[in-house]
Design an enzyme around this catalytic site. Structure first.
Site: not given
Ligand code: ADP
Ligand code: MG
Length: 140
Positions: A10, A50, A58, A92, A103, A113, A116
Site C-alpha cells: 500500500k 474495494y 471507512f 488488520t 503489519r 496497515n 493487502h
Molecule cells: P483486511 O485488509 O485485513 O482484509 P478489511 O477487508 O476488513 O481488512 O478492510 C480493508 C481495509 O480497509 C483494511 O486493510 C484497512 O486498510 C481498512 N480498514 C479496515 N477497517 C478499518 C477501520 N475500522 N477504519 C479505517 N480503515 C479500516
Molecule cells: Mg479484506
C-alpha cells in the site's frame, strides 16, 4: 495445493521504502511472485477494487488513502497461498497483529496497515483479474 493470491504493497509502505523488505518476506516463505506491477490507483479504481466495502464508514477514507500514492500489486503463488499470506500479513489492526508479521512491523494504524491480501479463492480470482490479464499470468 498450489493457489494464487493478490498482494498489494500500500502507499504507506511504499513511502516508508519497505517494498524490498516486504517482497523478501514473501519469497522467504515460498510465496512466489508470478506477476508484479507498480501503479497509482485513481480514486475510482480504488473504489472498484474495494466495492465490497462501499457501505462501510471507512470506505471514503480507505479509497482516498489507496489512491494517495503509488502501490505495488503482485500475484503470489504457492501451497495454501491465500491463508499463509494472510498469516504473514497479520491482523488488520497492526496493534493487534502478531509479532513478526508485516503489519506489526510496517503498519501504523488500522487503515495504514502496509499490505493487502485476498481473503478467499473467490476474492483472489476477482482481485487478480482486476489488475492482471491472462497473458501476464502465464509465468511459470
Ligand atoms: P483486511 O485488509 O485485513 O482484509 P478489511 O477487508 O476488513 O481488512 O478492510 C480493508 C481495509 O480497509 C483494511 O486493510 C484497512 O486498510 C481498512 N480498514 C479496515 N477497517 C478499518 C477501520 N475500522 N477504519 C479505517 N480503515 C479500516
Ligand atoms: Mg479484506
Amino acid at each position: 495445493m498450489s493457489e494464487r493470491t493478490l498482494a498489494i504493497i500500500k502507499p504507506d509502505a511504499v513511502k516508508k521504502k519497505v517494498i524490498g523488505d516486504i517482497i523478501a518476506r514473501y519469497e522467504a516463505v515460498n510465496l512466489k511472485p508470478i506477476a508484479m506491477r507498480m501503479l497509482s490507483l485513481s480514486k475510482a479504481a480504488a473504489e472498484g477494487f474495494y466495492a465490497v466495502h462501499r457501505h462501510r464508514p471507512f470506505f471514503d477514507s480507505l479509497t482516498t488513502f489507496m489512491s494517495s500514492g503509488p502501490v505495488v500489486v503482485l500475484v503470489l503463488a504457492g501451497d495454501d497461498a491465500i491463508k499463509r499470506h494472510r498469516e504473514l500479513m497479520g491482523a488488520t489492526d497492526p496493534a493487534k497483529a502478531d509479532q513478526g508479521t508485516i503489519r506489526a512491523l510496517h503498519g501504523t494504524s488500522i487503515e495504514y496497515n502496509a499490505v493487502h491480501g485476498s481473503d478467499s479463492p473467490d476474492t483472489a480470482r476477482f482481485e487478480i483479474g482486476y489488475f492482471f490479464s491472462e497473458m501476464e499470468l502465464a509465468v511459470r
